[in-house]
Write a protein that holds these residues in place. Structure first.
Motif, short mmCIF file in Angstrom:
data_model
loop_
_atom_site.label_atom_id
_atom_site.label_comp_id
_atom_site.label_asym_id
_atom_site.label_seq_id
_atom_site.Cartn_x
_atom_site.Cartn_y
_atom_site.Cartn_z
N PHE A 93 64.84 -2.39 -12.07
CA PHE A 93 64.19 -3.62 -11.67
C PHE A 93 64.83 -4.26 -10.43
N GLY A 94 66.04 -3.81 -10.08
CA GLY A 94 66.73 -4.41 -8.93
C GLY A 94 66.06 -4.05 -7.61
N LYS A 95 66.18 -4.98 -6.65
CA LYS A 95 65.60 -4.70 -5.34
C LYS A 95 66.39 -5.51 -4.30
N ALA A 96 66.72 -4.88 -3.20
CA ALA A 96 67.39 -5.62 -2.13
C ALA A 96 66.45 -5.65 -0.94
N ARG A 97 66.36 -6.81 -0.30
CA ARG A 97 65.44 -6.90 0.83
C ARG A 97 66.14 -7.60 2.01
N LEU A 98 66.07 -6.97 3.15
CA LEU A 98 66.65 -7.56 4.36
C LEU A 98 65.53 -7.83 5.34
N GLN A 99 65.51 -9.06 5.89
CA GLN A 99 64.47 -9.38 6.88
C GLN A 99 65.12 -9.79 8.20
N PRO A 370 73.61 5.74 -17.67
CA PRO A 370 72.91 4.45 -17.84
C PRO A 370 73.77 3.24 -17.48
N VAL A 371 75.09 3.33 -17.71
CA VAL A 371 75.95 2.19 -17.38
C VAL A 371 75.98 2.01 -15.85
N LEU A 372 76.11 3.14 -15.15
CA LEU A 372 76.13 3.06 -13.68
C LEU A 372 74.80 2.56 -13.15
N LYS A 373 73.72 2.98 -13.82
CA LYS A 373 72.38 2.55 -13.40
C LYS A 373 72.27 1.02 -13.51
N LEU A 374 72.79 0.49 -14.62
CA LEU A 374 72.74 -0.95 -14.83
C LEU A 374 73.56 -1.66 -13.74
N LEU A 375 74.73 -1.09 -13.45
CA LEU A 375 75.58 -1.70 -12.40
C LEU A 375 74.85 -1.71 -11.06
N ARG A 376 74.14 -0.60 -10.79
CA ARG A 376 73.42 -0.51 -9.51
C ARG A 376 72.34 -1.58 -9.45
N ASN A 377 71.64 -1.74 -10.58
CA ASN A 377 70.61 -2.76 -10.67
C ASN A 377 71.18 -4.14 -10.38
N THR A 378 72.32 -4.41 -11.06
CA THR A 378 72.95 -5.72 -10.90
C THR A 378 73.38 -5.89 -9.45
N GLY A 379 73.89 -4.78 -8.88
CA GLY A 379 74.33 -4.82 -7.48
C GLY A 379 73.17 -5.16 -6.55
N LEU A 380 72.03 -4.52 -6.78
CA LEU A 380 70.87 -4.76 -5.91
C LEU A 380 70.39 -6.21 -6.05
#
Ligand code: FAD
Length: 402
Positions: A93-99, A370-380
């Motif tokens: 669900f994470g998403k990073a956006r740069l404008q 899955p733990v790393l995936k969650l961390l990535r999500n949180t990071g994004l």
């Protein structure tokens, strides 16, 4: 007598560097193994190992360097600015956006077709009186003593013998010169190949670049000249490339893109021919030995995940030229070993930062734990919400922090 520098390798780095040197009044002999084509027609077909079907994301710093060389007007005919960047992970669900507008910059850089970049650089090199271009010759021997570096280059049965105060080896990932100098490498095979092509989508790209991390590999979709054309770079597991490359696999490839991207780009309608590039990180243990300095992929080949490799090479080249200009002003030896060591030292921080960044993105997003995936999500998500992070990353990605 004017000192002349020899560059081995006329890829994107060798040609760009030759033009930077000539602009600083330093004469260059440029040796290239491949016989370059003649441009007597409007044919933009890929023709060269460096100027192939790929497209390059040029950072703002690289664009500035080409502006200083007076080449940007010609280059931008086949370049488009990136105004927005979206980073997502498939199934997360994470998403990073740069404008660009929010970061108060004109753009995050430009995407250019390598075939066009090559054509413009080569045309300029051929017109430059301070550059002697010798193509179709392969360097087969490199030695040096306290006063000079000595090269032999072969064209068919003919052997050219050359010497110079300074040799710049820009002869690519498998650099002959690096081996001839006995410089070892730190090599990591990512067990991936990049599938590269151009696609057409039903929605316009609106100058948005996407990076989507998928179980198959990190897929980059960048805007290209023409509202609906996009560049694809998709690193996939080595050995699976036959599934994507090949004329019969067009629809299969388009379906995979569609499934990975969803409908953000609309329908993936057409694909060009796919090419594959094996991916590894190759880092030279030293970049300067005596009167020889390594440049470009010969010094450091990195994963293309963040489009940083060539941009880093351009910054190296720019700094080297600054050192050489100073030597020239003092009428000092252009191949002075201590000066070349200083150059190498001055570049290490920027190089290591970029190398670590690209390597950790590839490794961090390749793991399906899955733990790393969650961390990535949180990071994004953190990236998208914590104030102050975006300008930092944006500047870094644009190569302006170096
Ligand atoms: C899929 C992919 C996408 C990429 N996308 C980006 C991007 O978006 N942005 C970015 O910044 N970077 C990107 N890169 C990285 C970029 O392509 C490289 O950094 C760049 O091509 C390095 O150029 P080079 O001139 O050092 O090497 P090369 O292109 O390998 O050129 C070396 C040249 O030396 C010549 N040569 C070799 N041996 C000899 C010899 N013995 N004698 C004479 N000549 C010789 C070769 O013929 C060749 O022309 C990407 C890389 C890949 C694989």
């Amino acid at each position: 007598m004017q000192q002349e520098v020899i560059i081995v390798g006329g890829g994107m780095v060798g040609l760009s560097l030759a033009l930077m040197l000539a602009k600083s009044n330093i004469a260059v002999k440029l040796l290239e193994a491949i016989q370059y084509p003649n441009y007597d027609d409007a044919n933009l077909a890929p023709y060269h190992s460096s100027f192939d079907a790929r497209n390059s994301a040029l950072s703002r710093r690289s664009v500035q360097i080409y502006q200083e060389l007076g080449l940007w007007d010609a280059l931008q005919e086949h370049a488009v600015p990136i105004l927005e960047v979206h980073i997502t992970e498939q199934g997360s669900f994470g998403k990073a956006r740069l404008q660009a507008e929010q970061e108060k910059v004109e753009s995050f850089g430009q995407v250019i077709e390598n075939a066009w970049l090559g054509r413009v650089l080569l045309t300029q090199v051929r017109a430059e009186p301070l550059i002697e271009l010798i193509d179709g010759v392969k360097v087969t021997s490199l030695n040096q003593d306290a006063d000079l570096a000595y090269l032999e280059a072969q064209r068919g049965s003919e052997v050219l013998k050359l010497q110079s105060k300074l040799v710049i080896a820009a002869d690519g990932r498998d650099s002959f010169c690096r081996k001839a100098l006995g410089i070892g490498v730190d090599e990591h095979d990512y067990d991936q190949v990049a599938i590269v092509t151009t696609v057409q989508t039903s929605k316009p790209h609106n100058h948005v670049g996407f990076e989507r991390f998928s179980p198959l590999g990190p897929l980059a979709l960048l805007p290209l000249p023409g509202e609906y054309r996009r560049s694809v770079v998709w690193p996939v597991k080595k050995g699976t490339e036959h599934e994507w490359v090949g004329e019969d696999n067009d629809q299969h490839f388009l379906n995979a893109l569609q499934q990975t991207y969803g409908d953000r780009a609309g329908k993936f309608q057409k694909t060009g021919r796919r090419f594959s590039f094996p991916l590894s990180q190759v880092l030279a243990e030293k970049q300067a030995v005596g009167r020889v300095v390594l440049m470009g992929n010969a010094a450091h080949t990195i994963h293309p995940v963040a489009g940083q490799g060539f941009n880093l090479c351009m910054r190296d080249a720019y700094v080297l030229v600054r050192y050489l200009k100073e030597q020239l002003a003092q009428q000092a030896d252009l191949g002075d070993a201590a000066m070349l060591q200083d150059y190498e030292k001055s570049r290490l921080t920027d190089q290591q930062r970029v190398i670590k960044f690209c390597d950790s993105v590839v490794r961090g997003f390749s793991n399906q734990n899955p733990v790393l995936k969650l961390l990535r999500n949180t990071g994004l998500i953190a990236f998208d919400t914590i104030p102050g992070i975006k300008p930092l990353v944006a500047n870094y990605a644009m190569g302006l922090k170096a």
